[in-house]
Write a protein that holds these residues in place. Structure first.
Motif, short mmCIF file in Angstrom:
data_model
loop_
_atom_site.label_atom_id
_atom_site.label_comp_id
_atom_site.label_asym_id
_atom_site.label_seq_id
_atom_site.Cartn_x
_atom_site.Cartn_y
_atom_site.Cartn_z
N TYR A 1 1.07 -1.27 -0.08
CA TYR A 1 0.02 0.07 -0.03
C TYR A 1 0.78 1.30 -0.01
CZ TYR A 1 -4.15 -3.12 1.08
OH TYR A 1 -4.95 -3.87 1.19
N LYS A 2 0.39 2.36 -0.30
CA LYS A 2 0.93 3.85 -0.20
C LYS A 2 0.24 4.72 0.91
CE LYS A 2 2.38 3.62 -5.25
NZ LYS A 2 2.40 4.40 -6.43
N ASN A 3 1.11 5.36 1.33
CA ASN A 3 0.58 6.51 2.56
C ASN A 3 0.82 7.67 1.85
OD1 ASN A 3 0.65 4.43 4.58
ND2 ASN A 3 2.86 4.52 4.81
N TYR A 4 -0.31 8.63 2.33
CA TYR A 4 -0.38 9.82 1.33
C TYR A 4 -0.50 11.13 2.55
CZ TYR A 4 -1.34 7.63 -3.21
OH TYR A 4 -0.97 6.88 -4.33
N TYR A 5 0.17 12.16 1.94
CA TYR A 5 0.19 13.30 2.71
C TYR A 5 -1.00 13.96 2.02
CZ TYR A 5 0.96 18.28 4.02
OH TYR A 5 0.95 19.48 4.42
N PHE A 6 -2.05 14.63 2.77
CA PHE A 6 -3.11 15.27 1.76
C PHE A 6 -3.46 16.50 2.46
CE2 PHE A 6 -7.99 15.58 1.74
CZ PHE A 6 -7.93 15.69 0.17
N PRO A 7 -2.92 17.62 2.01
CA PRO A 7 -3.16 18.85 2.52
C PRO A 7 -4.14 19.81 2.18
CG PRO A 7 -1.75 19.28 0.82
CD PRO A 7 -2.18 17.61 0.63
N GLU A 8 -5.22 19.19 1.56
CA GLU A 8 -6.32 19.98 0.97
C GLU A 8 -7.30 20.36 2.29
OE1 GLU A 8 -8.24 18.53 -2.47
OE2 GLU A 8 -6.44 18.01 -3.46
N THR A 9 -6.92 19.81 3.55
CA THR A 9 -7.65 19.97 4.67
C THR A 9 -6.74 19.98 5.93
OG1 THR A 9 -9.78 19.59 6.09
CG2 THR A 9 -8.48 17.85 5.05
N TYR A 10 -7.01 20.29 6.98
CA TYR A 10 -6.13 20.51 8.03
C TYR A 10 -6.86 20.27 9.46
CZ TYR A 10 -8.21 24.89 9.54
OH TYR A 10 -8.94 25.94 10.03
N ILE A 11 -6.21 19.75 10.38
CA ILE A 11 -6.30 19.73 11.53
C ILE A 11 -5.48 20.69 12.62
CG2 ILE A 11 -7.27 17.35 11.63
CD1 ILE A 11 -4.82 16.58 13.27
N ILE A 12 -5.94 20.95 13.62
CA ILE A 12 -5.14 21.92 14.74
C ILE A 12 -4.76 20.69 15.82
CG2 ILE A 12 -5.08 23.68 16.47
CD1 ILE A 12 -7.31 25.01 15.13
N HIS A 13 -3.43 20.56 15.93
CA HIS A 13 -2.90 19.73 16.80
C HIS A 13 -2.03 20.47 18.00
CE1 HIS A 13 0.19 16.30 17.89
NE2 HIS A 13 -0.82 16.33 18.83
N PHE A 14 -2.79 20.33 19.25
CA PHE A 14 -2.15 21.11 20.53
C PHE A 14 -0.97 19.89 21.06
CE2 PHE A 14 -6.29 22.52 19.99
CZ PHE A 14 -6.26 23.86 20.12
N LYS A 15 0.09 19.60 20.24
CA LYS A 15 0.88 18.61 20.63
C LYS A 15 1.80 18.89 21.85
CE LYS A 15 4.82 20.47 17.91
NZ LYS A 15 6.21 19.74 17.17
N GLY A 16 2.10 18.19 22.38
CA GLY A 16 2.99 17.94 23.62
C GLY A 16 2.21 18.11 24.86
N GLN A 17 0.80 17.75 24.70
CA GLN A 17 0.09 17.72 26.17
C GLN A 17 0.29 16.77 26.93
OE1 GLN A 17 -1.82 20.76 26.55
NE2 GLN A 17 -0.97 21.13 24.61
N SER A 18 0.65 15.56 26.50
CA SER A 18 0.78 14.29 27.34
C SER A 18 2.05 14.40 28.01
CB SER A 18 0.37 12.96 26.54
OG SER A 18 1.35 13.13 25.66
N THR A 19 3.12 14.59 27.26
CA THR A 19 4.77 14.38 27.66
C THR A 19 5.36 15.74 27.32
OG1 THR A 19 4.32 12.02 27.28
CG2 THR A 19 6.64 13.08 27.78
N ARG A 20 5.93 16.14 28.22
CA ARG A 20 6.85 17.35 27.96
C ARG A 20 8.21 16.89 27.20
NH1 ARG A 20 6.75 21.43 33.16
NH2 ARG A 20 4.72 21.91 33.06
#
Length: 243
Positions: free
Chosen positions: A199-218
């Motif tokens: 299979y192939k994996n794709y990066y699809f930038p026609e939409t987005y999410i907000i990611h508040f990264k780093g909340q679980s582990t500093r």
């Protein structure tokens, strides 16, 4: 958590879906909140923190959909994300998984939205800072695949665990998340196994999410360093050191 659930439910209008929340023995009122405000959610309650892989596998095993979305609770999904991402998967039968453009709370693009396979050379370039000196080089910045434009749909190696849209049929071939990974690395491993399965994996930038990264582990905490580098060792040993 509430923002994540509200945004997902809003994005799933006119989509047939089931929504799982797996609680890894949280110490706050998450379980009570979900029961009260989201009775339609299928809630899985663990008596201890079993880790990212086990928790996701618990939900996947009970799911019945054609596609699986593994998504972090520290995210906000755009209203058109699910519709656009599912449409892309429907017309791209070789796609095993898909990731979208991720931004942080300040609207800044997150480079981990698209990543290359972290071979020893790729990892060395990343951690030595060479990728910063040659940010668009296929030799020195393969970790973030810097030659691919932020707004360019493209095949990539590694999907980000914060948002992984997966084809359920592909998972029947690869298996689910490897439960040897407690935190970090499970997205790298599954992405790689999808590619090994054809299979192939794709990066699809026609939409987005907000990611508040780093909340679980500093980042750079002892826990983060131990978990991250431990996961990378498991991955390298599993796929590159087969002796």
């Amino acid at each position: 958590m509430q923002q994540a659930l509200d945004s997902l439910i809003d994005a799933a209008v006119n989509i047939d879906y089931e929504l799982f929340v797996v609680d890894n023995n949280s110490k706050d009122a998450t379980v009570e909140m979900v029961k009260e405000k989201y009775p339609e959610v299928k809630l899985i309650i663990n008596q201890k923190n079993v880790g990212f892989s086990v928790a996701n596998n618990q939900a996947i095993a009970q799911s019945s959909g054609e596609y699986i979305l593994a998504i972090n609770p520290d995210t906000i999904t755009s209203a058109d994300t699910l519709k656009k991402a599912l449409e892309f998967m429907d017309i791209t039968p070789n796609a095993g998984g898909l990731g979208v453009r991720m931004i942080n709370a300040q609207g800044k693009y997150l480079s981990e939205s698209k990543r290359g396979l972290p071979t020893p050379w790729v990892s060395l370039c990343k951690f030595s800072g060479l990728h910063l000196l040659f940010p668009k080089s296929k030799m020195f910045d393969k970790y973030y695949m810097g030659w691919i434009n932020e707004y360019e749909t493209a095949e990539i190696d590694i999907l980000a665990g914060a948002f992984m849209l997966l084809r359920k049929q592909a998972l029947t071939k690869t298996g689910y998340f490897d439960e040897s990974f407690f935190m970090y690395g499970e997205d790298v491993d599954l992405s790689y196994r999808l590619k090994l399965a054809g299979y192939k994996n794709y990066y699809f930038p026609e939409t987005y999410i907000i990611h508040f990264k780093g909340q679980s582990t500093r980042k750079f905490s002892l826990r983060y360093i131990s978990s991250f580098y431990g996961a990378m060792f498991i991955f390298v040993k599993k796929h590159f050191l087969k002796f």
